[in-house]
Design an enzyme around this catalytic site. Sequence first.
Site, PDB file in Angstrom:
ATOM      1  CG  ASN A  64      -1.504   1.657   1.123  1.00 18.29           C
ATOM      2  OD1 ASN A  64      -1.806   2.076   0.394  1.00 18.29           O
ATOM      3  ND2 ASN A  64      -2.536   1.580   2.492  1.00 18.29           N
ATOM      4  CD1 TRP A  65       3.043   1.009  -2.939  1.00 18.32           C
ATOM      5  CD2 TRP A  65       3.715   2.285  -4.542  1.00 18.32           C
ATOM      6  NE1 TRP A  65       4.747   0.787  -3.346  1.00 18.32           N
ATOM      7  CE2 TRP A  65       4.404   0.832  -4.837  1.00 18.32           C
ATOM      8  CE3 TRP A  65       3.497   2.927  -6.210  1.00 18.32           C
ATOM      9  CZ2 TRP A  65       5.282   0.225  -6.071  1.00 18.32           C
ATOM     10  CZ3 TRP A  65       3.737   2.379  -6.894  1.00 18.32           C
ATOM     11  CH2 TRP A  65       4.927   0.960  -7.279  1.00 18.32           C
ATOM     12  CE  LYS A  66       0.263   3.487   4.768  1.00 19.70           C
ATOM     13  NZ  LYS A  66       0.752   3.415   6.289  1.00 19.70           N
TER      14      LYS A  66
ATOM     15  CG  HIS B 163      -5.203   2.220   5.273  1.00 22.56           C
ATOM     16  ND1 HIS B 163      -5.194   2.465   5.578  1.00 22.56           N
ATOM     17  CD2 HIS B 163      -5.356   0.599   4.979  1.00 22.56           C
ATOM     18  CE1 HIS B 163      -4.256   2.350   6.543  1.00 22.56           C
ATOM     19  NE2 HIS B 163      -4.227   1.428   5.695  1.00 22.56           N
TER      20      HIS B 163
ATOM     21  CD  GLU C 195      -3.257   5.703   6.353  1.00 21.05           C
ATOM     22  OE1 GLU C 195      -2.845   5.634   5.666  1.00 21.05           O
ATOM     23  OE2 GLU C 195      -1.834   5.304   7.011  1.00 21.05           O
TER      24      GLU C 195
ATOM     25  CD  GLU D 151      -3.648  -2.518   6.950  1.00 23.31           C
ATOM     26  OE1 GLU D 151      -2.439  -3.046   7.010  1.00 23.31           O
ATOM     27  OE2 GLU D 151      -4.427  -1.350   6.933  1.00 23.31           O
TER      28      GLU D 151
ATOM     29  N   GLY E  13       2.417   2.237  10.444  1.00 24.52           N
ATOM     30  CA  GLY E  13       3.249   3.019  10.783  1.00 24.52           C
ATOM     31  C   GLY E  13       4.259   3.996  11.722  1.00 24.52           C
TER      32      GLY E  13
ATOM     33  CB  SER F  80       5.579  -1.778  11.561  1.00 29.61           C
ATOM     34  OG  SER F  80       4.720  -0.825  12.287  1.00 29.61           O
TER      35      SER F  80
ATOM     36  N   GLY G 104       2.681  -1.097   4.033  1.00 33.76           N
ATOM     37  CA  GLY G 104       2.821   0.287   3.788  1.00 33.76           C
ATOM     38  C   GLY G 104       4.695   0.406   3.391  1.00 33.76           C
ATOM     39  N   GLY G 105       4.736   1.852   4.943  1.00 35.56           N
ATOM     40  CA  GLY G 105       6.138   1.494   4.716  1.00 35.56           C
ATOM     41  C   GLY G 105       7.564   1.217   4.512  1.00 35.56           C
TER      42      GLY G 105
HETATM   43  C1  PEP Z   1      -0.586   0.451   5.907  1.00 34.99           C
HETATM   44  O1  PEP Z   1      -1.198   1.115   5.911  1.00 34.99           O
HETATM   45  O2  PEP Z   1      -1.761  -0.689   6.017  1.00 34.99           O
HETATM   46  C2  PEP Z   1       0.657  -0.468   6.269  1.00 34.99           C
HETATM   47  C3  PEP Z   1       0.466  -1.852   7.129  1.00 34.99           C
HETATM   48  O3  PEP Z   1       1.698   0.154   6.805  1.00 34.99           O
HETATM   49  P1  PEP Z   1       3.174  -0.099   7.650  1.00 34.99           P
HETATM   50  O4  PEP Z   1       2.983  -1.330   7.157  1.00 34.99           O
HETATM   51  O5  PEP Z   1       3.666   1.762   7.489  1.00 34.99           O
HETATM   52  O6  PEP Z   1       2.568   0.064   9.015  1.00 34.99           O
END
Ligand code: PEP
Length: 251
Positions: A5-7, A94, A96, A166, A172, A212, A233-234
């Site tokens: 997930n590049w956001k 999600h 966010e 999640e 994040g 994470s 994500g990251g």
């Molecule tokens: C996400 O945004 O779905 C996520 C899991 O982010 P991160 O891996 O950065 O915690």
Amino acid sequence: MIAANWKMYKTIPEAVAYVGRFVPMVRNAADVDILIAPPFTAISSVAAALKKGGRTDIFVAAQDVFYEEKGAFTGEVSPSMIRDAGGGFAIVGHSERRQYFHETDSLVNKKAKAALKGGLGVIICVGETIEERNTGRTFDVVKRQVSEALVEFQEADFKNTVFAYEPIWAIGTGVTATPEQAEEAHLFIRSVMKEIYGGDIAGDMRILYGGSVKPDNVDEIMACPDVDGALVGGASLDPESFSRLVMFKKG
Ligand code: PEP
């Protein structure tokens, strides 16, 4: 399934350059579905770059989708527009989007049903806040999110549905759920599914962990029996680190 997930990161040239580096790195990945969710603006370029690299089996996803096919809905993107751009999946719910755009369980359900009807697969995200966990409400929250996301689902819809657990406190933040916490939540989601839809659907449902996930913890998370993948994500923003996640070591 290992999903990126590049956001709200990467321009079109950055996205295309990423695919060019990533494709050779995952040449030997076996028995794993790979999915990349770029911003809407880069979906068609990512799909084209994957095609050029001979990897049409790597799924491209939207990070959100609207529930109508067309109309006066300024700023929204429909399931068929995502397919038209080369997307095969949509992420819905999600945290966010729930947090910053006030998306409710019923909106998540409408989006998931529309995506499926429009021929997309869906990844439905659920997960509790730290406050909910610390006050013993994790299971209540997750049960509500799972069951409300699935209202009016038909049996055939489950084939194209993936859940992502999640925990919001792990997204994040660099704090990952322990394998025990992830396994417990995944098992719980499966038990909720079993209660409503029976053992077969519950057993076949893919449940990804997100929060994470990084090269140094992916192997232990993926070793959990009820964890079927990761939503990242990251650590998905760099092709080297994401390719390491895709090539996780099977226990
Ligand atoms: C996400 O945004 O779905 C996520 C899991 O982010 P991160 O891996 O950065 O915690």
